[in-house]
Design an enzyme around this catalytic site. Structure first.
Site, PDB file in Angstrom:
ATOM      1  CE1 TYR A 199       6.507  13.581   2.154  1.00 19.84           C
ATOM      2  CE2 TYR A 199       5.090  12.948   3.981  1.00 19.84           C
ATOM      3  CZ  TYR A 199       5.272  13.599   2.782  1.00 19.84           C
ATOM      4  OH  TYR A 199       4.225  14.269   2.202  1.00 19.84           O
ATOM      5  NE  ARG A 201       1.649  15.559   0.261  1.00 17.88           N
ATOM      6  CZ  ARG A 201       0.713  14.631   0.313  1.00 17.88           C
ATOM      7  NH1 ARG A 201      -0.531  14.909   0.683  1.00 17.88           N
ATOM      8  NH2 ARG A 201       1.010  13.367  -0.009  1.00 17.88           N
ATOM      9  CG  HIS A 221      -1.849   1.151   1.298  1.00 21.79           C
ATOM     10  ND1 HIS A 221      -1.935   1.973   2.401  1.00 21.79           N
ATOM     11  CD2 HIS A 221      -2.729   1.631   0.393  1.00 21.79           C
ATOM     12  CE1 HIS A 221      -2.848   2.902   2.176  1.00 21.79           C
ATOM     13  NE2 HIS A 221      -3.357   2.715   0.972  1.00 21.79           N
ATOM     14  CG  HIS A 252      -7.749   5.645  -1.780  1.00 17.80           C
ATOM     15  ND1 HIS A 252      -7.438   6.571  -0.821  1.00 17.80           N
ATOM     16  CD2 HIS A 252      -6.895   4.604  -1.602  1.00 17.80           C
ATOM     17  CE1 HIS A 252      -6.445   6.108  -0.072  1.00 17.80           C
ATOM     18  NE2 HIS A 252      -6.087   4.928  -0.525  1.00 17.80           N
ATOM     19  CB  CYS A 262       6.559  18.523  -1.485  1.00 15.84           C
ATOM     20  SG  CYS A 262       5.823  16.877  -1.424  1.00 15.84           S
TER      21      CYS A 262
END
Lengths: 567, 567
Positions: free
Chosen positions: B418, B237, B137, B162, B283
């Site tokens: 991250y 973001r 995932h 999604h 980001c």
């Protein structure tokens, strides 16, 4: 061996005086003062004239300091060898009289000490016009200008690395005439001493890249045998002769610009809280041989061994400065001077930003121990600066003067040497002022076993053992090492077998040793192994030297690629 | 627009109470306590069951908190829209009843909430066995496990990204049956609210990469028009719906592990000495589209615009912590929680090392101003953390809780998102524990003008104008930008047209704008422009994405290469 009685300029003079020898009244302080003047007026003054040139015994006492009797006594006082220039075969004619050329006097040579009149030098019986070469001088323009209008002979005694066929042939290509016989620089046994005569004995396993000054590195497999590099294996990168150390009279001077704030002896330094850190030190030119293979470079052709990892013990520079009430806003830089001094009396020097010096988290040390013992002479006895995570050149050895300043060190090595440039910059268009001095070093890694062209037996599981080191400057930790045997089609993650367990967050100064059994294609006769490291800032290495090539050959951190034969 | 009345969980509840509405006695503190429990027991507990699922209005109040009358009143209290799932064309059949498959009850689904029994979820009328997919995932294993054994419908209301054809088709490929009709998750207008209904109005020039949560970036040429990025142009973001802010009742809690040390309101924070720094925020996935072109990636397909450069004003976190007597040796990390909360009540979270938080030279701010004004809602009003030089994800917006801890943030975004990996790591073999959380970002640069495939007129001098930005994390200054139009055969040095003039040594957080007139071969119809930057640690960028590719598509700092047509 490294504790043999050595003497500083001051110590040597005082010993001579104790023997009833006549000396001038110029002691260390006056020497120092003249050095400052030298530094300050470096743009205006001419150096290195034969008539005043510094025939260095200690590297710092000028020729005019010596009376004949002193010279003779110095000669017997320490066991020195007469310096012999030994040319390599094809360069041996350099400097010999050439009948077809005109003859000049030293007076005429000395009138050519600037870009307007042109720049001439003499070497033995030859006169040379080096005007066009000056800015291409790999050692820097300011260095070669010290000899402008005079003889280069005494300089090449100190910078003996010029005595190569390549350089002598290059010099001869600039030949314009002969020097009048009576002006030729005279080498006499009684007034020429080899400043390298008393260098310490070194480990014979070291591969010597330069004898004078001494520069040597260990064989790669020896390098990664220990997480802490033994002192005998630690690479040596000297820029000048090892100075003579008089432990008893050693003093460290701390000055604010020109003004002395305080002097310390070693015991004074040892009174500050003692800190021990493990830090790698790496030469800015480590792995230069690989960059030079991409496109030729001048400079020492280091393999991967110009790095070592040691524990260093000393006082934090930030503690010393705080103790003196130094304020960050009053200065920009902190300069260090070593006791190693060039023929014109200028000490080796470097500087770091004042903010780093004052930051207790930056762990800058005035170190008096390496691996728990007195620092060996080749590594800076009795005191050296450790600026962890920063290029070796700023980790000044044999430090005896620290200067708080608005300015960076005026040293050649700070201004015109350890800097990086774009691949497009060459010796014709370089302007050293456009690049910052190298401080923190970028992430790098190297394969130490196997070595290039080695024949390796592939194990039953289809792998070969590979070992090496990785390191990044600025306190960044190595977080991953990737290795490939198929040009990056598949990357294998190495085991990080040794890292500093005591490093604090963001203060990882030690190297990382890594190892893996690398899967290879057994059907191949040879494979090229590549390695790249990733540090805690997730910076990684550039892939090739082509795009990071720089004229001085520093910062050689492209992927290390080693081709080996499979058996 | 961004000052419309919004409300925190606590504020909303208190307003409801003020209206005489019956509520449970669970206020913020109990909410918080249940979140902690949630975090602590994340391995043991099952989340997201239909019967207890959090139908989030504020993103944090669980369904069982609502009585019907409250629900109705909330409905009218704020002007929300019913949430409509809108499938893309090819995915529209996902979740529809399929006659050929067996039928399961929700009880049976709920028994499959672990790896031993297998992991099932329902979506509309479908039942899916996602056991093999869980560890692949892209949002992380722990995130998808929140829905294990239950319906994913309510989660996909929050994580509305999604709702794409690709994902719906993928889901349907795992279909094993139908859900009994009476167990199907019911969307009713009166109890389903769109948590994204009150998002701020955004600049229509932004290119939207994701609507819910909102993720958007400016067109590249707009990005480099200003050294200080205007708030309207600054990329957004968000990881969750923008939270509802009740300015009057806003509180920041500072805790040592579980124990509250102090609470602050905004005025308390403003009493600390005010600091303003200019810092870029980037980001972790900026430039992912380029890495994805090398080899496909999941995740938002950012171009070069997920970066902005603003001035930030606030209190130094180090001042606040020093004021509370916090000692570095007592903790390892400092965690931040935002007011943006996921369907299971877990806030957005991240952490940084305690040493960075306590280091006044690291300039970590609790910021209340951006470019001299209140921080816009999309960027963290009323208070956000600025960790200059560190990936955007740790610059937590809407912060209302700070936790000193031995541990890193338990947040999904810290633990399983991250991070960077070797190119050899894929979704089948990834172990997120093996990589450190991204903190300081590596050196990068991008060409903003011209853009890909743009037609450019070559000037009479044979050049084309090229502009862009460069940046490095960890306070490293950009010292050089090299550009080539011939694959590195010749590099041209760009002019650094804007840098922060006020940055202190080693604390260069702002980006650098650069520009040059790039010589090109006029005879060519097109050229590919490459750029690379060098920072003050002399780190530079890797050449290609092939060797830095990582499954999450972070740290995309290879050379930026833009092909343009010459006219």
């Amino acid at each position: 061996m490294q504790r043999v009685s050595r003497t500083s300029i001051k110590g040597l003079l005082s010993q001579l005086q104790a023997k009833g020898l006549e000396t001038t009244s110029i002691g260390l302080s006056r020497c120092r003062s003249s050095f400052n003047q030298h530094n300050d007026q470096s743009e205006k003054r001419r150096y290195g004239k034969v008539t005043t040139v510094l025939l260095s015994l200690t590297g710092g006492i000028t020729y005019y300091l010596y009376k004949d009797d002193i010279k003779n006594n110095i000669s017997s006082f320490i066991n020195v060898h007469a310096f012999k220039i030994q040319n390599s075969p094809n360069g041996r004619e350099a400097g010999a009289r050439r009948a077809e050329l005109p003859t000049y006097t030293m007076q005429q040579v000395s009138e050519h000490d600037n870009l307007i009149n042109g720049i001439w030098v003499s070497y033995k019986e030859g006169v040379y016009n080096i005007t066009d070469f000056v800015r291409k001088h790999p050692g820097g323009q300011s260095k070669i200008m010290m000899a402008a209008g005079g003889s280069i002979d005494p300089f090449w005694m100190i910078f003996a690395n010029h005595q190569t066929d390549e350089i002598l042939v290059l010099l001869e290509s600039m030949r314009i005439g002969n020097l009048r016989s009576e002006d030729v620089y005279k080498h006499k046994d009684e007034d020429i001493y080899d400043p390298y005569a008393l260098e310490p004995v070194r480990n014979q396993m070291l591969h010597i890249n330069g004898k004078k000054p001494f520069c040597a590195e260990p064989p790669p497999p020896m390098l990664v045998k220990n997480f802490i590099t033994p002192k005998e294996v630690f690479y040596v990168r000297n820029h000048l002769p090892v100075p003579y150390i008089d432990e008893e009279n050693y003093e460290l001077e701390l000055a604010a610009e020109e003004k002395t704030m305080k002097t310390f002896n070693i015991e004074d330094i040892k009174k500050y809280p003692q800190h021990t850190i493990t830090s790698a030190i790496m030469c800015g030119g480590n792995r230069r041989s690989e960059m030079g293979a991409e496109k030729p470079l001048k400079g020492l052709s280091w393999n991967v061994g110009a790095i070592g990892n040691a524990s260093w013990t000393g006082a934090k520079l930030s503690d010393v400065l705080r103790d003196l009430g130094v304020k960050e806003e009053d200065y920009n830089h902190i300069q260090f001077e070593g006791m190693d001094i060039d023929p014109s009396g200028v000490p080796y020097g470097a500087s770091i930003p004042i903010s780093k010096a004052l930051d207790p988290r930056a762990d800058v040390l005035l170190a008096y121990k390496m691996n728990g013992e007195d620092i060996p002479l080749d590594h800076g006895y009795p005191l050296r600066v450790i600026v962890p995570g920063v290029v070796g050149a700023r980790n000044v050895k044999w430090v005896n003067r620290i200067i708080l300043s608005k300015n960076e060190s005026p040293s050649q090595f700070q201004q015109n040497d350890y800097k990086g440039f774009s691949p497009s910059i060459n010796w014709d268009n370089v302007d050293f002022k456009t690049a910052p001095a190298i401080q923190e070093m970028p992430v790098t890694s190297a394969i130490c076993c196997p070595q290039k062209d080695e024949k390796i037996t592939v194990a039953k599981d289809g792998t070969i053992p590979v070992k090496g080191y990785a390191w990044s400057g600025g306190g960044k930790k190595i977080i991953r090492v990737d290795v490939t045997a198929d040009q990056g089609e598949t990357w294998h993650i190495a085991e990080l077998v040794a890292q500093d367990p005591d490093a604090k967050e963001g203060r990882h100064y030690a190297w990382t040793l890594w190892s893996l059994n690398l899967p290879v294609d057994k059907m191949k006769k040879s494979v090229e192994i590549w390695v790249k490291a990733v540090d805690s800032q997730y910076n990684t290495q550039p892939e090739s030297f082509k795009n990071i090539w720089n004229l001085r050959g520093f910062l050689c951190n492209a992927y290390h690629k080693v081709k080996v034969n499979l058996g």
